[in-house]
Design a protein around this motif. Sequence first.
Motif, PDB file in Angstrom:
ATOM      1  N   CYS A  79      77.565 -15.214  36.434  1.00 29.33           N
ATOM      2  CA  CYS A  79      77.501 -13.851  35.900  1.00 29.33           C
ATOM      3  C   CYS A  79      78.873 -13.197  36.076  1.00 29.33           C
ATOM      4  CB  CYS A  79      76.421 -13.052  36.613  1.00 29.33           C
ATOM      5  SG  CYS A  79      76.287 -11.335  36.043  1.00 29.33           S
ATOM      6  N   LYS A  80      79.648 -13.102  34.979  1.00 25.07           N
ATOM      7  CA  LYS A  80      81.033 -12.621  35.061  1.00 25.07           C
ATOM      8  C   LYS A  80      81.208 -11.229  34.452  1.00 25.07           C
ATOM      9  CE  LYS A  80      82.429 -16.544  36.798  1.00 25.07           C
ATOM     10  NZ  LYS A  80      82.843 -16.640  38.218  1.00 25.07           N
ATOM     11  N   ASN A  81      80.229 -10.767  33.668  1.00 24.89           N
ATOM     12  CA  ASN A  81      80.440  -9.501  32.962  1.00 24.89           C
ATOM     13  C   ASN A  81      79.807  -8.322  33.668  1.00 24.89           C
ATOM     14  OD1 ASN A  81      77.843 -10.346  32.453  1.00 24.89           O
ATOM     15  ND2 ASN A  81      77.748  -9.407  30.414  1.00 24.89           N
ATOM     16  N   SER A  82      79.836  -8.386  35.006  1.00 22.78           N
ATOM     17  CA  SER A  82      79.295  -7.284  35.782  1.00 22.78           C
ATOM     18  C   SER A  82      80.335  -6.180  35.897  1.00 22.78           C
ATOM     19  CB  SER A  82      78.900  -7.768  37.188  1.00 22.78           C
ATOM     20  OG  SER A  82      78.507  -6.675  37.968  1.00 22.78           O
ATOM     21  N   PHE A  83      79.988  -5.005  35.364  1.00 25.00           N
ATOM     22  CA  PHE A  83      80.942  -3.902  35.437  1.00 25.00           C
ATOM     23  C   PHE A  83      80.339  -2.673  36.105  1.00 25.00           C
ATOM     24  CE2 PHE A  83      78.799  -1.408  32.245  1.00 25.00           C
ATOM     25  CZ  PHE A  83      78.229  -2.329  31.388  1.00 25.00           C
ATOM     26  N   ARG A  84      79.075  -2.754  36.488  1.00 29.60           N
ATOM     27  CA  ARG A  84      78.395  -1.581  37.032  1.00 29.60           C
ATOM     28  C   ARG A  84      78.936  -1.204  38.416  1.00 29.60           C
ATOM     29  NH1 ARG A  84      74.271   0.975  35.836  1.00 29.60           N
ATOM     30  NH2 ARG A  84      73.513   1.067  37.974  1.00 29.60           N
ATOM     31  N   ARG A  85      79.029   0.055  38.597  1.00 27.98           N
ATOM     32  CA  ARG A  85      79.364   0.601  39.914  1.00 27.98           C
ATOM     33  C   ARG A  85      78.294   1.628  40.302  1.00 27.98           C
ATOM     34  NH1 ARG A  85      81.988  -3.143  39.474  1.00 27.98           N
ATOM     35  NH2 ARG A  85      84.232  -3.414  39.788  1.00 27.98           N
ATOM     36  N   GLY A  86      77.077   1.347  39.877  1.00 24.64           N
ATOM     37  CA  GLY A  86      75.950   2.252  40.131  1.00 24.64           C
ATOM     38  C   GLY A  86      75.623   2.297  41.608  1.00 24.64           C
ATOM     39  N   ARG A  87      74.435   2.799  41.911  1.00 24.53           N
ATOM     40  CA  ARG A  87      74.078   2.956  43.321  1.00 24.53           C
ATOM     41  C   ARG A  87      74.103   1.606  44.035  1.00 24.53           C
ATOM     42  NH1 ARG A  87      67.597   4.047  43.920  1.00 24.53           N
ATOM     43  NH2 ARG A  87      66.864   2.395  42.576  1.00 24.53           N
ATOM     44  N   ALA A  88      74.850   1.534  45.088  1.00 25.32           N
ATOM     45  CA  ALA A  88      74.991   0.287  45.834  1.00 25.32           C
ATOM     46  C   ALA A  88      73.920   0.245  46.917  1.00 25.32           C
ATOM     47  CB  ALA A  88      76.382   0.193  46.452  1.00 25.32           C
ATOM     48  N   LEU A  89      73.008  -0.681  46.787  1.00 28.77           N
ATOM     49  CA  LEU A  89      71.949  -0.813  47.781  1.00 28.77           C
ATOM     50  C   LEU A  89      72.437  -1.653  48.950  1.00 28.77           C
ATOM     51  CD1 LEU A  89      68.872  -1.403  45.468  1.00 28.77           C
ATOM     52  CD2 LEU A  89      69.579   0.703  46.567  1.00 28.77           C
ATOM     53  N   ILE A  90      71.983  -1.300  50.130  1.00 28.07           N
ATOM     54  CA  ILE A  90      72.370  -2.013  51.339  1.00 28.07           C
ATOM     55  C   ILE A  90      71.182  -2.819  51.831  1.00 28.07           C
ATOM     56  CG2 ILE A  90      73.185  -1.753  53.711  1.00 28.07           C
ATOM     57  CD1 ILE A  90      74.466   0.889  52.879  1.00 28.07           C
ATOM     58  N   SER A  91      71.427  -4.058  52.225  1.00 31.98           N
ATOM     59  CA  SER A  91      70.339  -4.897  52.727  1.00 31.98           C
ATOM     60  C   SER A  91      69.766  -4.286  53.993  1.00 31.98           C
ATOM     61  CB  SER A  91      70.831  -6.318  52.994  1.00 31.98           C
ATOM     62  OG  SER A  91      71.830  -6.314  53.996  1.00 31.98           O
ATOM     63  N   ASP A  92      68.471  -4.513  54.199  1.00 31.98           N
ATOM     64  CA  ASP A  92      67.779  -3.930  55.348  1.00 31.98           C
ATOM     65  C   ASP A  92      66.959  -5.018  56.026  1.00 31.98           C
ATOM     66  OD1 ASP A  92      66.138  -2.546  57.121  1.00 31.98           O
ATOM     67  OD2 ASP A  92      66.048  -0.777  55.841  1.00 31.98           O
ATOM     68  N   HIS A  93      67.309  -5.339  57.282  1.00 35.06           N
ATOM     69  CA  HIS A  93      66.649  -6.436  57.995  1.00 35.06           C
ATOM     70  C   HIS A  93      65.184  -6.126  58.301  1.00 35.06           C
ATOM     71  CE1 HIS A  93      70.149  -8.978  58.445  1.00 35.06           C
ATOM     72  NE2 HIS A  93      70.850  -7.942  58.877  1.00 35.06           N
ATOM     73  N   SER A  94      64.810  -4.861  58.331  1.00 34.03           N
ATOM     74  CA  SER A  94      63.415  -4.531  58.628  1.00 34.03           C
ATOM     75  C   SER A  94      62.464  -4.992  57.529  1.00 34.03           C
ATOM     76  CB  SER A  94      63.270  -3.021  58.855  1.00 34.03           C
ATOM     77  OG  SER A  94      63.604  -2.303  57.686  1.00 34.03           O
ATOM     78  N   TYR A  95      63.017  -5.274  56.342  1.00 34.19           N
ATOM     79  CA  TYR A  95      62.202  -5.787  55.240  1.00 34.19           C
ATOM     80  C   TYR A  95      62.436  -7.272  54.980  1.00 34.19           C
ATOM     81  CZ  TYR A  95      61.521  -0.834  54.157  1.00 34.19           C
ATOM     82  OH  TYR A  95      61.209   0.508  54.218  1.00 34.19           O
ATOM     83  N   GLN A  96      63.215  -7.910  55.851  1.00 38.97           N
ATOM     84  CA  GLN A  96      63.613  -9.289  55.615  1.00 38.97           C
ATOM     85  C   GLN A  96      62.422 -10.245  55.559  1.00 38.97           C
ATOM     86  OE1 GLN A  96      66.845  -9.521  54.962  1.00 38.97           O
ATOM     87  NE2 GLN A  96      66.465 -11.592  54.220  1.00 38.97           N
ATOM     88  N   TYR A  97      61.328  -9.906  56.288  1.00 37.48           N
ATOM     89  CA  TYR A  97      60.149 -10.774  56.302  1.00 37.48           C
ATOM     90  C   TYR A  97      59.552 -10.953  54.913  1.00 37.48           C
ATOM     91  CZ  TYR A  97      57.337  -6.518  55.782  1.00 37.48           C
ATOM     92  OH  TYR A  97      56.783  -5.359  55.309  1.00 37.48           O
ATOM     93  N   MET A  98      59.843 -10.029  53.996  1.00 37.74           N
ATOM     94  CA  MET A  98      59.297 -10.115  52.648  1.00 37.74           C
ATOM     95  C   MET A  98      60.057 -11.100  51.778  1.00 37.74           C
ATOM     96  SD  MET A  98      58.578  -6.046  51.916  1.00 37.74           S
ATOM     97  CE  MET A  98      57.543  -6.418  50.489  1.00 37.74           C
ATOM     98  N   CYS A  99      61.236 -11.497  52.222  1.00 32.53           N
ATOM     99  CA  CYS A  99      62.125 -12.276  51.354  1.00 32.53           C
ATOM    100  C   CYS A  99      62.462 -13.657  51.901  1.00 32.53           C
ATOM    101  CB  CYS A  99      63.427 -11.503  51.130  1.00 32.53           C
ATOM    102  SG  CYS A  99      63.193  -9.845  50.433  1.00 32.53           S
ATOM    103  N   SER A 100      61.780 -14.080  52.950  1.00 37.94           N
ATOM    104  CA  SER A 100      62.155 -15.334  53.606  1.00 37.94           C
ATOM    105  C   SER A 100      61.986 -16.548  52.698  1.00 37.94           C
ATOM    106  CB  SER A 100      61.337 -15.525  54.886  1.00 37.94           C
ATOM    107  OG  SER A 100      59.950 -15.521  54.585  1.00 37.94           O
ATOM    108  N   GLU A 101      61.015 -16.499  51.784  1.00 39.91           N
ATOM    109  CA  GLU A 101      60.753 -17.690  50.959  1.00 39.91           C
ATOM    110  C   GLU A 101      60.646 -17.379  49.476  1.00 39.91           C
ATOM    111  OE1 GLU A 101      57.221 -19.450  52.482  1.00 39.91           O
ATOM    112  OE2 GLU A 101      58.148 -20.071  54.386  1.00 39.91           O
ATOM    113  N   ARG A 102      61.126 -16.202  49.030  1.00 41.86           N
ATOM    114  CA  ARG A 102      60.924 -15.862  47.624  1.00 41.86           C
ATOM    115  C   ARG A 102      61.939 -14.831  47.149  1.00 41.86           C
ATOM    116  NH1 ARG A 102      55.415 -12.132  48.285  1.00 41.86           N
ATOM    117  NH2 ARG A 102      56.248 -10.806  49.956  1.00 41.86           N
ATOM    118  N   ASN A 103      62.184 -14.829  45.846  1.00 38.73           N
ATOM    119  CA  ASN A 103      62.931 -13.781  45.173  1.00 38.73           C
ATOM    120  C   ASN A 103      61.950 -12.972  44.336  1.00 38.73           C
ATOM    121  OD1 ASN A 103      65.524 -14.505  46.119  1.00 38.73           O
ATOM    122  ND2 ASN A 103      65.674 -16.115  44.567  1.00 38.73           N
TER     123      ASN A 103
END
Length: 376
Positions: A79-103
Amino acid sequence: MFSLTTALLASLVLVTSAQNEKDQHFECQAEGRFPHPKDCSSYVDCVFSPLGYFVPITDSCNGGAYSEHLKTCVPDKECKNSFRRGRALISDHSYQYMCSERNGFFCADCTTMVSCVDGVAYPHPCSDGSTCAMLENFGGGVCYPGQPEQCTCLQANSFRVDNYDSKKFFYCNDSGSAPMMYQCQEEMIFDETTTQCVNEENLPECERSGMFAIASNCSQYYTCIASKDGWIQRALSCETPDFMYNEASGECEDPCSWEDGEFSCQAEGRFPDPRDCQRFFECIAIGDGYRVFSRECPAGYEWESASQGVGICTKAVGGSSCKALTPNKCVIPENMCNQGSPAGGPLPGEIPPPPENLLPEAAVVRRTGRRGNRRT
């Protein structure tokens, strides 16, 4: 409720319109989640508003790329045509359990949507007027006005448990108002019936630190640990089958070996009450049995045995040797300790004592030299 949602959506339209103008306007043709036409690292949510038209909401995949086929953000170094500078989300470890095995996109609670990208959790707080809903058109979680109903305020001055996380709950100031989110302490869940946070193991409420048996099922017990945020409770179980937790010893033991403090006359005389230092029993031989009286020393005095069947009431002092037996609160299943007779009951050929021989008035029991058997 309609006017509030309409006003919030109108505000959302203004922000989104300005955003889309900068990102080369995306025109929604249907409800759902779609790839951004000019930015492979972004996607557009087309939400149908009560005003009768679609509202486009552009968001980022946070370093990934949006897959229209999978309807989710995926790792993509091409993905090379990314130009957005919209709201930058920050990762949060308190929700990490939801993402251990899936996108994908998921609802962490009624007001938080989480996007999982390459195993990393990025929370998306929903704006006022929207709550997190799991919708097939969007391939999972999306902040959507008025959905699901379980996350909306239906009544004024009411509490509701969160639709996705029973540890969380929200308060409704008015019908149609934005939910005000709260969270129970660790190991507790919200009970909508009582509008209270209760222990998720249904453990008794802590009153002091220590380890305690669960009276209805003493094969289980629990800890009470005081912390700055309140009580921390942990449920535990006895490993040996049929063993129960004894609070007095702090060990899991065979309940059939426990002393229950019951008294029966074996000889004439006066004998201490195992359960109460201030009381004693008086046994008088009558025929082939005993008449039993329950007596009490005056206030401030306790029974002191001098020898077998002999004693007096003495002034209670701090260094008293009397240690009253605390009856175990555990409920022992009927016949659990039975080996030919009920636990603590008479052996064959014996006449059982009356159901209650601890009353102040006298009771008569058959004189015998044996007591009931317990399993060892």
